[in-house]
Design a protein around this motif. Sequence first.
Motif, short mmCIF file in Angstrom:
data_model
loop_
_atom_site.label_atom_id
_atom_site.label_comp_id
_atom_site.label_asym_id
_atom_site.label_seq_id
_atom_site.Cartn_x
_atom_site.Cartn_y
_atom_site.Cartn_z
N TRP A 99 0.83 -1.21 0.00
CA TRP A 99 0.00 0.00 0.00
C TRP A 99 0.87 1.25 0.00
CZ3 TRP A 99 -4.72 1.25 -1.19
CH2 TRP A 99 -5.20 2.50 -0.82
N ASN A 100 1.89 1.27 0.85
CA ASN A 100 2.79 2.42 0.89
C ASN A 100 3.55 2.60 -0.41
OD1 ASN A 100 2.05 3.13 3.50
ND2 ASN A 100 3.73 2.01 4.45
N ALA A 101 3.93 1.49 -1.03
CA ALA A 101 4.64 1.58 -2.31
C ALA A 101 3.72 2.13 -3.41
CB ALA A 101 5.17 0.21 -2.70
N LEU A 102 2.49 1.72 -3.39
CA LEU A 102 1.53 2.17 -4.43
C LEU A 102 1.08 3.61 -4.22
CD1 LEU A 102 -0.66 -1.04 -4.80
CD2 LEU A 102 1.06 -0.17 -6.40
N THR A 103 0.94 4.01 -2.98
CA THR A 103 0.43 5.36 -2.70
C THR A 103 1.53 6.37 -2.47
OG1 THR A 103 0.23 4.90 -0.34
CG2 THR A 103 -1.71 4.47 -1.71
#
Length: 168
Positions: free
Chosen positions: A162-166
């Motif tokens: 999630w952190n990588a995508l956002t």
Amino acid sequence: MSDSPPRFSMIEPDAKAPTLKRLRQLSRLLDNIITVPGTKIGFGLDPIIGLIPIGGDFLGVMFSSYIILEAARLGVSRATLSKMVLNVIIDGLVGTVPVLGDLFDFAWKANINNIKLLEDYLKFPSQQKSANRWFIFAVLVGLLLISIVLIALPVILIRILWNALTGG
């Protein structure tokens, strides 16, 4: 001197057959209750439960742990219990890998393998020393820790993804 036969387990000999029957039924339910028509390929609730995000593999390990606990009550040796635990650890850890783990659950029959180990042990119980209570306690604590990892690992991976995508 007592005329009673030596005891090899914490469960009376007359109770072993119903216990083993119940464990066989649970193993079949978890690993092989449904057969694909026209084949010998079967699967059970374990791979289906494993599809539940985050908690599915935890539940599978809990059901498998019950079989191990009952095997310990039947007086199974440390060596046999260790093999049973290894089967469950493999099933649980590989099951956490998305898609691949779910496919693996359909092929790896940890519970059926554990019932075979239990049956093999029960054929010749006096040849190996039964596990003591501390070893059984350590096994159960270890399985509980594995279960916690099975919940934490997907949560951590989802958060990283999630952190990588956002970008957060």
